[in-house]
Write a protein that holds these residues in place. Structure first.
Motif, PDB file in Angstrom:
ATOM      1  N   GLU A 156      49.698  62.374  44.012  1.00 41.85           N
ATOM      2  CA  GLU A 156      50.734  62.035  45.299  1.00 41.85           C
ATOM      3  C   GLU A 156      50.259  60.998  46.208  1.00 41.85           C
ATOM      4  OE1 GLU A 156      52.745  65.095  47.454  1.00 41.85           O
ATOM      5  OE2 GLU A 156      53.517  63.609  48.485  1.00 41.85           O
ATOM      6  N   TYR A 157      48.896  61.239  46.510  1.00 44.38           N
ATOM      7  CA  TYR A 157      47.945  60.485  47.516  1.00 44.38           C
ATOM      8  C   TYR A 157      47.763  58.988  47.000  1.00 44.38           C
ATOM      9  CZ  TYR A 157      44.643  58.944  50.786  1.00 44.38           C
ATOM     10  OH  TYR A 157      43.742  57.909  51.667  1.00 44.38           O
ATOM     11  N   MET A 158      47.183  58.988  45.815  1.00 47.61           N
ATOM     12  CA  MET A 158      46.927  57.902  45.294  1.00 47.61           C
ATOM     13  C   MET A 158      48.291  56.933  45.054  1.00 47.61           C
ATOM     14  SD  MET A 158      43.696  57.758  44.986  1.00 47.61           S
ATOM     15  CE  MET A 158      43.111  56.510  43.747  1.00 47.61           C
ATOM     16  N   GLU A 159      49.392  57.612  44.687  1.00 52.06           N
ATOM     17  CA  GLU A 159      50.462  56.734  44.537  1.00 52.06           C
ATOM     18  C   GLU A 159      50.973  56.264  45.524  1.00 52.06           C
ATOM     19  OE1 GLU A 159      52.838  59.329  41.960  1.00 52.06           O
ATOM     20  OE2 GLU A 159      51.887  58.422  40.229  1.00 52.06           O
ATOM     21  N   ARG A 160      50.751  56.838  46.745  1.00 49.44           N
ATOM     22  CA  ARG A 160      51.305  56.711  48.296  1.00 49.44           C
ATOM     23  C   ARG A 160      50.558  55.696  48.650  1.00 49.44           C
ATOM     24  NH1 ARG A 160      51.386  61.481  50.512  1.00 49.44           N
ATOM     25  NH2 ARG A 160      49.555  61.070  51.601  1.00 49.44           N
ATOM     26  N   GLU A 161      49.072  55.616  48.735  1.00 49.23           N
ATOM     27  CA  GLU A 161      48.266  55.127  49.407  1.00 49.23           C
ATOM     28  C   GLU A 161      48.264  53.639  48.839  1.00 49.23           C
ATOM     29  OE1 GLU A 161      44.223  55.331  48.381  1.00 49.23           O
ATOM     30  OE2 GLU A 161      43.569  55.262  50.511  1.00 49.23           O
ATOM     31  N   ASN A 162      48.006  53.560  47.472  1.00 48.87           N
ATOM     32  CA  ASN A 162      47.691  52.397  46.774  1.00 48.87           C
ATOM     33  C   ASN A 162      48.282  51.163  47.068  1.00 48.87           C
ATOM     34  OD1 ASN A 162      45.161  52.965  45.810  1.00 48.87           O
ATOM     35  ND2 ASN A 162      46.048  54.152  44.046  1.00 48.87           N
ATOM     36  N   PRO A 163      49.487  51.404  46.563  1.00 53.33           N
ATOM     37  CA  PRO A 163      50.417  49.926  46.901  1.00 53.33           C
ATOM     38  C   PRO A 163      50.803  49.672  48.294  1.00 53.33           C
ATOM     39  CG  PRO A 163      51.489  51.473  45.356  1.00 53.33           C
ATOM     40  CD  PRO A 163      50.458  52.238  46.028  1.00 53.33           C
ATOM     41  N   GLY A 164      50.909  50.910  49.259  1.00 57.29           N
ATOM     42  CA  GLY A 164      51.489  50.867  50.466  1.00 57.29           C
ATOM     43  C   GLY A 164      50.261  50.156  51.452  1.00 57.29           C
ATOM     44  N   LYS A 165      48.989  50.659  51.219  1.00 58.80           N
ATOM     45  CA  LYS A 165      48.239  50.488  52.400  1.00 58.80           C
ATOM     46  C   LYS A 165      46.932  49.363  51.688  1.00 58.80           C
ATOM     47  CE  LYS A 165      48.359  54.931  54.770  1.00 58.80           C
ATOM     48  NZ  LYS A 165      47.689  56.000  54.905  1.00 58.80           N
ATOM     49  N   LEU A 166      46.801  49.477  50.602  1.00 57.96           N
ATOM     50  CA  LEU A 166      45.730  48.603  50.193  1.00 57.96           C
ATOM     51  C   LEU A 166      46.091  47.252  50.132  1.00 57.96           C
ATOM     52  CD1 LEU A 166      43.797  51.048  47.466  1.00 57.96           C
ATOM     53  CD2 LEU A 166      43.530  50.601  49.843  1.00 57.96           C
ATOM     54  N   SER A 167      45.138  46.288  50.437  1.00 61.98           N
ATOM     55  CA  SER A 167      45.587  44.796  50.467  1.00 61.98           C
ATOM     56  C   SER A 167      45.527  44.230  48.925  1.00 61.98           C
ATOM     57  CB  SER A 167      44.592  44.065  51.291  1.00 61.98           C
ATOM     58  OG  SER A 167      43.141  44.521  50.861  1.00 61.98           O
ATOM     59  N   PRO A 168      46.342  43.303  48.913  1.00 65.15           N
ATOM     60  CA  PRO A 168      46.345  42.785  47.652  1.00 65.15           C
ATOM     61  C   PRO A 168      45.143  42.230  46.948  1.00 65.15           C
ATOM     62  CG  PRO A 168      47.982  41.701  49.242  1.00 65.15           C
ATOM     63  CD  PRO A 168      47.189  42.559  50.032  1.00 65.15           C
ATOM     64  N   VAL A 169      44.828  42.343  45.578  1.00 61.39           N
ATOM     65  CA  VAL A 169      43.584  41.928  45.033  1.00 61.39           C
ATOM     66  C   VAL A 169      43.474  40.563  44.997  1.00 61.39           C
ATOM     67  CG1 VAL A 169      42.023  42.292  43.104  1.00 61.39           C
ATOM     68  CG2 VAL A 169      43.497  44.270  43.801  1.00 61.39           C
ATOM     69  N   HIS A 170      42.327  40.187  45.290  1.00 64.58           N
ATOM     70  CA  HIS A 170      41.872  38.673  45.558  1.00 64.58           C
ATOM     71  C   HIS A 170      42.144  38.120  43.967  1.00 64.58           C
ATOM     72  CE1 HIS A 170      39.981  35.006  46.873  1.00 64.58           C
ATOM     73  NE2 HIS A 170      39.069  35.241  45.758  1.00 64.58           N
ATOM     74  N   GLN A 171      42.758  37.129  43.787  1.00 62.36           N
ATOM     75  CA  GLN A 171      42.676  36.559  42.394  1.00 62.36           C
ATOM     76  C   GLN A 171      42.948  37.450  41.434  1.00 62.36           C
ATOM     77  OE1 GLN A 171      38.631  34.524  42.837  1.00 62.36           O
ATOM     78  NE2 GLN A 171      39.663  32.672  42.695  1.00 62.36           N
ATOM     79  N   LEU A 172      43.863  38.493  41.484  1.00 58.64           N
ATOM     80  CA  LEU A 172      44.074  39.389  40.379  1.00 58.64           C
ATOM     81  C   LEU A 172      44.428  38.914  38.977  1.00 58.64           C
ATOM     82  CD1 LEU A 172      44.547  42.378  39.594  1.00 58.64           C
ATOM     83  CD2 LEU A 172      47.070  42.046  40.152  1.00 58.64           C
ATOM     84  N   ALA A 173      45.612  38.057  38.983  1.00 53.81           N
ATOM     85  CA  ALA A 173      46.046  37.498  37.781  1.00 53.81           C
ATOM     86  C   ALA A 173      44.923  36.701  37.152  1.00 53.81           C
ATOM     87  CB  ALA A 173      47.160  36.749  38.102  1.00 53.81           C
ATOM     88  N   ASP A 174      44.326  35.780  37.735  1.00 50.01           N
ATOM     89  CA  ASP A 174      43.569  34.832  37.323  1.00 50.01           C
ATOM     90  C   ASP A 174      42.256  35.643  36.724  1.00 50.01           C
ATOM     91  OD1 ASP A 174      44.945  32.673  37.733  1.00 50.01           O
ATOM     92  OD2 ASP A 174      44.008  32.267  39.725  1.00 50.01           O
ATOM     93  N   ALA A 175      41.658  36.763  37.467  1.00 46.72           N
ATOM     94  CA  ALA A 175      40.573  37.340  37.263  1.00 46.72           C
ATOM     95  C   ALA A 175      40.938  38.172  35.873  1.00 46.72           C
ATOM     96  CB  ALA A 175      40.178  38.305  38.131  1.00 46.72           C
ATOM     97  N   LEU A 176      42.174  38.805  35.780  1.00 50.99           N
ATOM     98  CA  LEU A 176      42.366  39.689  34.557  1.00 50.99           C
ATOM     99  C   LEU A 176      42.512  38.702  33.161  1.00 50.99           C
ATOM    100  CD1 LEU A 176      45.065  42.379  35.492  1.00 50.99           C
ATOM    101  CD2 LEU A 176      42.762  42.548  34.760  1.00 50.99           C
ATOM    102  N   LYS A 177      43.104  37.615  33.510  1.00 46.91           N
ATOM    103  CA  LYS A 177      43.402  36.662  32.450  1.00 46.91           C
ATOM    104  C   LYS A 177      41.924  36.175  32.027  1.00 46.91           C
ATOM    105  CE  LYS A 177      45.640  32.211  31.435  1.00 46.91           C
ATOM    106  NZ  LYS A 177      46.304  31.211  32.168  1.00 46.91           N
ATOM    107  N   ALA A 178      40.917  35.684  32.889  1.00 47.16           N
ATOM    108  CA  ALA A 178      39.750  35.490  32.308  1.00 47.16           C
ATOM    109  C   ALA A 178      38.927  36.661  31.551  1.00 47.16           C
ATOM    110  CB  ALA A 178      38.955  34.753  33.413  1.00 47.16           C
ATOM    111  N   ASN A 179      39.071  37.795  32.398  1.00 47.32           N
ATOM    112  CA  ASN A 179      37.825  38.708  31.841  1.00 47.32           C
ATOM    113  C   ASN A 179      38.573  39.450  30.523  1.00 47.32           C
ATOM    114  OD1 ASN A 179      36.637  38.293  33.877  1.00 47.32           O
ATOM    115  ND2 ASN A 179      37.265  39.929  35.097  1.00 47.32           N
ATOM    116  N   MET A 180      39.975  39.335  30.203  1.00 51.14           N
ATOM    117  CA  MET A 180      40.444  40.036  29.252  1.00 51.14           C
ATOM    118  C   MET A 180      40.580  38.999  27.906  1.00 51.14           C
ATOM    119  SD  MET A 180      43.881  41.830  30.806  1.00 51.14           S
ATOM    120  CE  MET A 180      44.401  42.301  29.361  1.00 51.14           C
ATOM    121  N   ALA A 181      40.263  37.717  28.086  1.00 47.12           N
ATOM    122  CA  ALA A 181      40.179  36.603  27.034  1.00 47.12           C
ATOM    123  C   ALA A 181      39.106  36.923  26.152  1.00 47.12           C
ATOM    124  CB  ALA A 181      40.375  35.243  27.636  1.00 47.12           C
TER     125      ALA A 181
END
Lengths: 243, 243
Positions: free
Chosen positions: B218-243
Motif C-alpha cells: 500500500e505504501y509503495m503504491e501510494r508513494e511512488n506515483p504520488g511523491k517521486l519525481s518523474p524519471v529522467h529520460q525514462l522512455a528514451d532510456a528504456l528504448k535504448a536499454n531494451m533494444a
C-alpha cells in the motif's frame, strides 16, 4: 482427511477454517487438494494426480462447488497429472508457473501473483529447486508446499529441471522467512502424515538445518543419485505432463 | 572511491579484500563497479552507465585486467547502459537475467547461477520488484544490490516491470535472510554515500521495517506515483536499454 469449514469464532483463528479445504491421497503418497471459498463456492484443485480426478469431481459436485482453477504446482516427474482431464471435464482453467512447458496451461503465473476464489486469496510463491517451475501456494494459515518442503525433508534436486542451489534459496531464504504458525501441506508424504507446521520444520527438518549453502548442495548432489530410488515412470510421466 | 586490493591478513577478513573492487559514480548518483580476480586479472564490470565506459576502460587497462563480462543487473529505466558500447570495444560478453529483453545479451543467467572470474565467484540472486529482470550480485563479503536495496531505501516499483509484492519478497524473504556482515553496494545513491552494511539496513531502513506485505504494498503504491519525481529520460532510456 476431511477438514470441513467451521464457522469463524474470532479474528485470527478464523482464517484457516473460513474456507473449504480437503486433502486427497493416492498410492505412492501423492497428495492433492481442493480449496474453496465458503460463501460463493468457487473452488480450485491443486496437484490432482490422475487417480484423484474422479474423487475430486465427486467432492466438487457433492459440495455444490464451482470449479474455476486447476493448479499444478510444477511439472511433475513422478506421477501423471490429472489437470488435462479436469480441464476437459469442467470449465476450469489450468494454472501453472510461467516456466511450465505444458500446452494445456491457460494462466501462467509468477512469483507474488494471486488468484481469488471469491474473497479467498491463493498466493503463489516461486520456490524452485526440485523443479524450475515449482510454486508454493499460500492460503490463510496454510501453505501448500509441493516438493519444495516435505515433512522432515524436501524434494530431490537431481531430476530434470532440478537445481540444489535454487533449492537452498527456497528453503533458507523463502521458507525460513515465512511465519512459523503456517500449517505445511506437502505434495507427497510416504508415511501417512497429513501435514506439519513450519515451526516444526524449521526446528527439526534436517534439510533446513545445514550450516551453509555449500554443505547443502554437496549433500543433495551426493544423496540424490546415490541413495534415492529411481523414479516410478519418470520418462512417461514427464512426457505426458510436459505435453 | 578507490578501494584497492590489500593482501589477505587472515581467514575470514581476507575474502572481501582478496579481489579488486572499484566503484564508479556519475551524475544523478548512478553507481557502477569493476570487480576482478587479483591473480589472473579476469574482470567484470557491473552496471556501467554510458558515462562510465571510458573511466572503466581506463581502469581496466591501467590494472592490466582482462575484461570478460559486462553485467547489467537489470533493464535500467533511468539511465543509458554502457553495456553495448563496452561489448563493442572489448571482447567481453554481456550478462543479464534471462528475462532481460536486450538483444545484446550473450549469457542469460537465473537465480543461483554463478560466474567465475578465475577463483572469484559472482553469484546471482534474482531479486525482482523494481524490475522483473533484476539480479543482485553476491561477492565475498559484499552484495551489489542494484535497486533492490538502496541505502536507507529501495527502488521504486511503479516503473515498467515493477511489482511491489515481488519487491516485498525480495526485501523480506531474500535480503532479510542474507548475512548481516555483508557490505551493501547499491546501484544508486543520491547522497554521496558509497556503501552500507546489511546489518544497518535491517536495523534502520524503513523499507525493511513494515509489519506486513499489505502495508508495504500500500505504501509503495501510494508513494511512488504520488511523491517521486518523474524519471529522467525514462522512455528514451528504456528504448535504448531494451533494444
Amino acid at each position: 482427511m476431511s477438514e470441513e469449514a467451521r464457522p469463524a469464532k474470532n479474528g485470527k483463528k478464523a482464517d484457516s477454517t473460513a474456507y473449504l479445504f480437503e486433502q486427497f491421497r493416492v498410492g505412492r503418497g501423492c497428495l492433492g487438494y481442493v480449496v474453496a471459498d465458503r460463501k460463493g463456492g468457487i473452488a480450485a484443485v491443486v496437484d490432482p494426480e490422475a487417480g484423484m480426478v474422479e474423487p475430486m469431481l465427486d467432492y466438487v459436485f457433492e459440495h455444490a462447488l464451482r470449479l474455476r482453477y486447476v493448479v499444478d504446482t510444477h511439472t511433475h516427474a513422478d506421477h501423471f497429472s490429472g489437470a488435462r482431464e479436469l480441464k476437459a471435464k469442467t470449465v476450469a482453467k489450468v494454472v501453472m508457473h510461467e516456466k511450465a512447458p505444458a500446452s494445456c496451461v491457460d494462466f501462467r503465473i509468477e512469483d507474488g501473483d494471486r488468484l481469488w476464489l471469491g474473497a479467498l486469496p491463493l498466493k503463489f510463491i516461486h520456490t524452485p529447486g526440485h523443479a524450475k517451475d515449482l510454486v508454493s501456494v499460500l492460503l490463510p494459515g496454510r501453505i501448500l508446499s509441493a516438493d519444495a518442503l516435505l515433512i522432515g525433508s524436501c524434494g530431490r534436486t537431481d531430476l530434470p529441471n532440478g537445481n540444489p542451489t535454487r533449492q537452498y534459496h527456497t528453503l533458507y531464504y523463502i521458507y525460513r522467512s515465512l511465519p512459523e504458525e503456517l500449517s505445511v501441506y506437502p505434495g507427497h508424504d510416504y508415511n501417512d502424515r497429513t501435514h506439519s507446521t513450519l515451526a516444526e520444520e524449521k526446528r527439526s527438518n534436517p534439510k533446513m538445518l545445514f550450516a551453509s549453502e555449500e554443505e547443502f548442495v554437496e549433500y543433495m548432489e551426493r544423496e540424490n543419485p546415490g541413495k534415492l530410488s529411481p523414479v516410478h515412470q519418470l520418462a512417461d510421466a514427464l512426457k505426458a505432463n510436459m505435453a
